[in-house]
Design an enzyme around this catalytic site. Structure first.
Site: not given
Length: 329
Positions: A161, A172
């Site tokens: 996770h 970006c």
């Protein structure tokens, strides 16, 4: 209580003998760890045998490994977040679409970060790191985002996770260390302060709406986009490439050990299903029931930090030494 965990292997058989000493933290025992029955010596022997027979052991850990380091979890009976409060973790979709939600999250995270980032591994983390060092652990998959396995030295590791110690730009993809962002928060909010109203599992605290309204959140330094911890929030999905990678590690393994996870979240549970399909023996160490108890050949309701250091790898080391293998070289 901090101290020193010392593992000593003694023999007359050669240079693979070592004395490993390192600091560890017992964390907040009793505060976030649910009660558990006394260790059953017979069950400990069964787990010893399970691990001893494994040649490619895959371990999956959950929040129950880190509660003994003082980090609360979500689901533990009486002491987890769901049992203690009506609050629920942030949803991915809310974070992505709402600037006020991101402001509230980052204000809470800013207050909680110094404490969260200071947590240290406990004996369970050190034991797993030692198993890897000795060649007993094939791969470690953790559902935790606290970096405690990394702090303990684990390298054959997948953070399923993600990790709170990294920050990601949603536009970006630029990655930044979380500590760098903390300093940017301080510069932008020189007079802002808030008193925490309780600790949450993922590095943040509880604040009132009034406390967060004036908190300033910096954008990405590269593109000006919104920033998010490099973790999988509730409602998001794990990167498919990471899922495929873990499936391959499970298929390489000859046994699977679950430690400190109820397996209620499908992102981890799916690998148990893969192990069952491959007919791998499965053992579970977790206080309380899990989603996969009926699939396990062995289940121990025990504290991870109490149990794992009891696993004796001396026979494993002696067998390697007899074969002329120096696993600590």
């Amino acid at each position: 209580v901090s101290g020193c965990c010392e593992l000593i292997f003694t023999s007359t058989k050669g240079p693979w003998i070592t004395n490993l000493s390192r600091p560890c933290s017992q964390g907040s025992l009793g505060l976030f760890v649910p009660p558990s029955p006394p260790l059953d010596p017979d069950k400990v022997k069964e787990l010893q045998r399970f691990i001893g027979l494994s040649r490619k052991l895959l371990v999956m850990t959950g929040a129950g490994v880190s509660t003994e380091s003082g980090i609360p979890d979500y689901r533990s009976d009486k002491v987890g977040l769901y049992a203690r409060t009506e609050r629920r973790p942030i949803q991915h979709s809310d974070f992505v679409r709402s600037a006020p939600v991101r402001q509230r999250y980052w204000a809470r995270n800013f207050v909680g970060w110094p404490q969260f980032s200071s947590h240290q591994p406990n004996p369970a983390h050190w034991a797993l790191s030692n198993w890897e060092r000795l060649g007993k652990l094939h791969w470690l998959v953790t559902q935790n985002v606290d970096a405690l396995h990394t702090k303990a030295g684990s390298q054959r590791l997948t953070e399923l996770h993600g990790c709170m110690h990294r920050v990601l730009c949603l536009n970006c993809g630029e990655q930044t260390p979380r500590g760098v962002l903390q300093e940017r928060f301080r510069v932008l909010n020189p007079t802002w302060s808030a008193e925490a109203q309780g600790l949450a599992p993922d590095g943040d605290v509880f604040l009132t709406e009034e406390q967060v309204q004036s908190f300033q959140v910096p954008p990405c330094v590269r593109c000006g986009g919104p920033l998010k911890p490099d973790v999988v929030f509730f409602g998001d999905t794990v990167n498919p490439n990471k899922v495929d990678f873990v499936h391959r590690r499970v298929k390489e393994a000859d046994s699977l050990l679950v430690i400190g996870s109820s397996l209620q979240v499908y992102s981890g549970y799916r690998f148990i299903l893969t192990a069952r399909e491959k007919k791998l023996p499965i053992a579970i160490v977790n206080i309380g029931p899990t989603r996969s108890d009926d699939m396990a050949c062995l289940k121990l309701n025990s504290r991870c930090g109490e149990l794992l250091p009891l696993i004796d790898l001396t026979d494993f080391l002696l067998n390697l030494a007899a074969k002329g293998i120096d696993c600590l070289r």
